[in-house]
Design a protein around this motif. Structure first.
Motif, mmCIF file in Angstrom:
data_model
loop_
_atom_site.group_PDB
_atom_site.id
_atom_site.type_symbol
_atom_site.label_atom_id
_atom_site.label_comp_id
_atom_site.label_asym_id
_atom_site.label_seq_id
_atom_site.Cartn_x
_atom_site.Cartn_y
_atom_site.Cartn_z
ATOM 1 N N GLY A 163 0.819 -1.209 0.000
ATOM 2 C CA GLY A 163 0.000 0.000 0.000
ATOM 3 C C GLY A 163 0.848 1.252 0.000
ATOM 4 N N GLY A 164 1.912 1.250 0.812
ATOM 5 C CA GLY A 164 2.827 2.379 0.817
ATOM 6 C C GLY A 164 3.507 2.565 -0.536
ATOM 7 N N MET A 165 3.886 1.461 -1.171
ATOM 8 C CA MET A 165 4.501 1.538 -2.501
ATOM 9 C C MET A 165 3.538 2.135 -3.517
ATOM 10 N N LEU A 166 2.260 1.756 -3.408
ATOM 11 C CA LEU A 166 1.254 2.250 -4.349
ATOM 12 C C LEU A 166 1.129 3.766 -4.260
ATOM 13 N N LEU A 167 1.120 4.292 -3.047
ATOM 14 C CA LEU A 167 1.042 5.732 -2.869
ATOM 15 C C LEU A 167 2.343 6.417 -3.294
ATOM 16 N N TRP A 168 3.472 5.788 -3.003
ATOM 17 C CA TRP A 168 4.766 6.362 -3.379
ATOM 18 C C TRP A 168 4.922 6.439 -4.888
ATOM 19 N N LEU A 169 4.414 5.446 -5.601
ATOM 20 C CA LEU A 169 4.534 5.439 -7.061
ATOM 21 C C LEU A 169 3.760 6.583 -7.714
ATOM 22 N N GLY A 170 2.819 7.165 -7.000
ATOM 23 C CA GLY A 170 2.051 8.277 -7.544
ATOM 24 C C GLY A 170 2.697 9.631 -7.336
ATOM 25 N N ARG A 171 3.880 9.653 -6.722
ATOM 26 C CA ARG A 171 4.544 10.915 -6.449
ATOM 27 C C ARG A 171 5.538 11.254 -7.559
ATOM 28 N N GLY A 172 5.935 12.504 -7.620
ATOM 29 C CA GLY A 172 7.002 12.901 -8.545
ATOM 30 C C GLY A 172 6.506 13.746 -9.692
ATOM 31 N N GLU A 173 7.376 14.602 -10.166
ATOM 32 C CA GLU A 173 7.021 15.516 -11.246
ATOM 33 C C GLU A 173 6.741 14.791 -12.548
ATOM 34 N N GLY A 174 7.542 13.771 -12.841
ATOM 35 C CA GLY A 174 7.404 13.097 -14.132
ATOM 36 C C GLY A 174 6.384 11.984 -14.144
ATOM 37 N N PHE A 175 5.685 11.809 -13.035
ATOM 38 C CA PHE A 175 4.735 10.703 -12.936
ATOM 39 C C PHE A 175 3.563 10.909 -13.891
ATOM 40 N N GLY A 176 3.192 9.838 -14.556
ATOM 41 C CA GLY A 176 1.982 9.866 -15.365
ATOM 42 C C GLY A 176 2.117 10.499 -16.722
ATOM 43 N N SER A 177 3.338 10.620 -17.251
ATOM 44 C CA SER A 177 3.485 11.240 -18.568
ATOM 45 C C SER A 177 2.814 10.426 -19.656
ATOM 46 N N CYS A 178 2.622 9.133 -19.401
ATOM 47 C CA CYS A 178 1.961 8.273 -20.390
ATOM 48 C C CYS A 178 0.534 7.926 -19.986
ATOM 49 N N PHE A 179 0.125 8.288 -18.770
ATOM 50 C CA PHE A 179 -1.165 7.848 -18.284
ATOM 51 C C PHE A 179 -2.304 8.508 -19.058
ATOM 52 N N GLY A 180 -3.359 7.747 -19.248
ATOM 53 C CA GLY A 180 -4.562 8.311 -19.866
ATOM 54 C C GLY A 180 -4.402 8.644 -21.330
ATOM 55 N N ARG A 181 -3.458 8.019 -22.019
ATOM 56 C CA ARG A 181 -3.239 8.348 -23.422
ATOM 57 C C ARG A 181 -4.424 7.952 -24.297
ATOM 58 N N PHE A 182 -5.302 7.104 -23.772
ATOM 59 C CA PHE A 182 -6.439 6.634 -24.566
ATOM 60 C C PHE A 182 -7.536 7.685 -24.702
ATOM 61 N N GLY A 183 -7.366 8.842 -24.155
ATOM 62 C CA GLY A 183 -8.339 9.900 -24.402
ATOM 63 C C GLY A 183 -9.405 9.960 -23.340
ATOM 64 N N GLU A 184 -9.060 10.499 -22.181
ATOM 65 C CA GLU A 184 -9.973 10.492 -21.041
ATOM 66 C C GLU A 184 -11.191 11.362 -21.249
ATOM 67 N N ASN A 185 -11.173 12.278 -22.190
ATOM 68 C CA ASN A 185 -12.288 13.216 -22.337
ATOM 69 C C ASN A 185 -13.343 12.755 -23.330
ATOM 70 N N ARG A 186 -13.146 11.594 -23.923
ATOM 71 C CA ARG A 186 -14.181 11.081 -24.819
ATOM 72 C C ARG A 186 -15.430 10.752 -24.028
ATOM 73 N N SER A 187 -16.571 11.075 -24.575
ATOM 74 C CA SER A 187 -17.828 10.782 -23.880
ATOM 75 C C SER A 187 -18.191 9.321 -24.025
ATOM 76 N N ALA A 188 -18.874 8.821 -23.021
ATOM 77 C CA ALA A 188 -19.305 7.418 -23.062
ATOM 78 C C ALA A 188 -20.441 7.247 -24.052
ATOM 79 N N SER A 189 -20.458 6.098 -24.714
ATOM 80 C CA SER A 189 -21.529 5.812 -25.652
ATOM 81 C C SER A 189 -22.774 5.384 -24.889
ATOM 82 N N LYS A 190 -23.871 5.277 -25.603
ATOM 83 C CA LYS A 190 -25.156 4.955 -24.967
ATOM 84 C C LYS A 190 -25.608 3.537 -25.289
ATOM 85 N N GLY A 191 -24.653 2.642 -25.480
ATOM 86 C CA GLY A 191 -25.007 1.281 -25.867
ATOM 87 C C GLY A 191 -25.506 0.473 -24.694
#
Length: 355
Positions: A163-191
């Protein structure tokens, strides 16, 4: 990329430990108490049915945030769930179940938000969900061990360290430079049909998984092998879908599952049936997330509620009077028909989930 993989590894290890802790507590602490029958019901209700409202809360907290911020919120919820799981082992099954639910909601959403691209989501979901089956099996075994006190202490320390490692991995300036590349702002479909069919498929998977009892599964060794097949199927489903497409992965896995269940009186065929049948688990999670792109907590919660509904007939001993081989084969074929229809329709609509 390395940090994203490290996040997935930590989430998966924590999933193993959380489910092991729940099984350890249920069978090593609460089983000898009064009202054991209702304790099972309460735990399963809190651990599975409550994931839906808790997922809605998590989605509300994460709304409008970046993918990195969403990951950090999800990781925090997962760690809180792990802590409550440990506390529940000493207090009550309700606390234990809520801790389990919080971890799964946070861990599932965090696995998605820490994905480097959309193509990797299905694989990552498979890797995340797979260790749970191993944790449940081994936690039950460890609860009967003569050194279970030391096992509990080692497991609790390991879970807190992860659990401590999980929180530690979220720290840092360069964290997440690749995260969410799939386009987080696309709206959900109505299927809505995709949601309904995935829900029914998971109800069937839960019911078949609990109602089918192989007569040859009567040794610890075969129990280990069957558990490994369940976990391996969940992990393999995600990998296979990313290699050959979800439509082909669903077709191959469920056709072979139906055939192997039909031959389930032989232990080798039964083990393969478990492997193929469980390959659709990460696929249904992925399809639900595609429909609820900004609501991964709700997507997980809807399907875990389906797991709870599939558990109820077996819990109340109202299973259909059918041979276990027929139950497995029909469950596989019905799941195949429902998933093939929605995947074809969605693939034609957006070209993203078919081959």
């Amino acid at each position: 990329m390395r940090r994203e993989r490290a996040v997935l590894g930590v989430f998966s290890c924590m999933h193993f430990l959380v489910d092991a802790a729940c099984a350890f507590a249920m069978y090593g602490v609460f089983r000898g108490r009064d009202a054991w029958y209702w304790h099972i019901f309460l735990y399963n209700f809190c651990a599975f049915a409550l994931q839906m409202p808790l997922g809605v809360v998590l989605d509300g907290i994460c709304r409008g945030k970046s993918a990195v911020e969403k990951y950090r919120c999800s990781a925090g919820i997962a760690v809180l769930g792990a802590v409550l799981t440990l506390a529940g082992g000493f207090t009550h099954v309700i606390v234990l179940g809520i801790g389990n639910a919080l971890f799964h909601v946070g861990g599932g959403a965090g696995t998605i938000w820490s994905s480097e691209e959309e193509r990797s989501v299905c694989t990552r979901l498979g890797v995340f969900v797979a260790p749970g089956a191993l944790g449940l099996f081994l936690g039950n075994m460890w609860s009967q061990s003569a050194v279970r006190g030391w096992i509990a202490l080692a497991g609790a320390l390991a879970l807190l360290c992860f659990g401590g490692m999980l929180l530690w991995l979220g720290r840092g300036e360069g964290f997440g430079s690749c995260f969410g590349r799939f386009g987080e702002n696309r709206s959900a479909s109505k299927g809505g049909m995709v949601v309904v069919c995935c829900f029914l498929v998971v109800v069937l998977r839960s019911y078949v998984g609990m109602a089918v009892a192989f007569p040859w599964k009567n040794t610890v060794f075969l129990g280990v092998v069957c558990t490994a097949a369940v976990a391996g199927g969940k992990a393999a489903g995600g990998f296979l879908s990313d290699r050959i497409g979800i439509y082909r992965a669903v077709t191959v896995s469920l056709v072979f599952a139906a055939l192997m269940y039909g031959l389930g009186s032989f232990w080798g065929a039964g083990i393969l049936a478990l492997l193929f049948f469980n390959m659709t688990m990460p696929l249904t999670l992925f399809l639900m997330w595609k429909e609820m792109r900004e609501q991964p907590g709700l997507a997980f919660g809807v399907l875990t509620f389906a797991l709870f509904l599939g558990f109820l007939p077996v819990y109340f001993q109202n299973v259909l009077p059918m041979d276990y081989r027929l139950t497995g084969s029909l469950g596989s074929l019905f799941s195949l028909v429902m998933l093939m229809g929605v995947i074809r329709r969605k693939g034609a609509a957006d070209g993203s989930v078919s081959d």
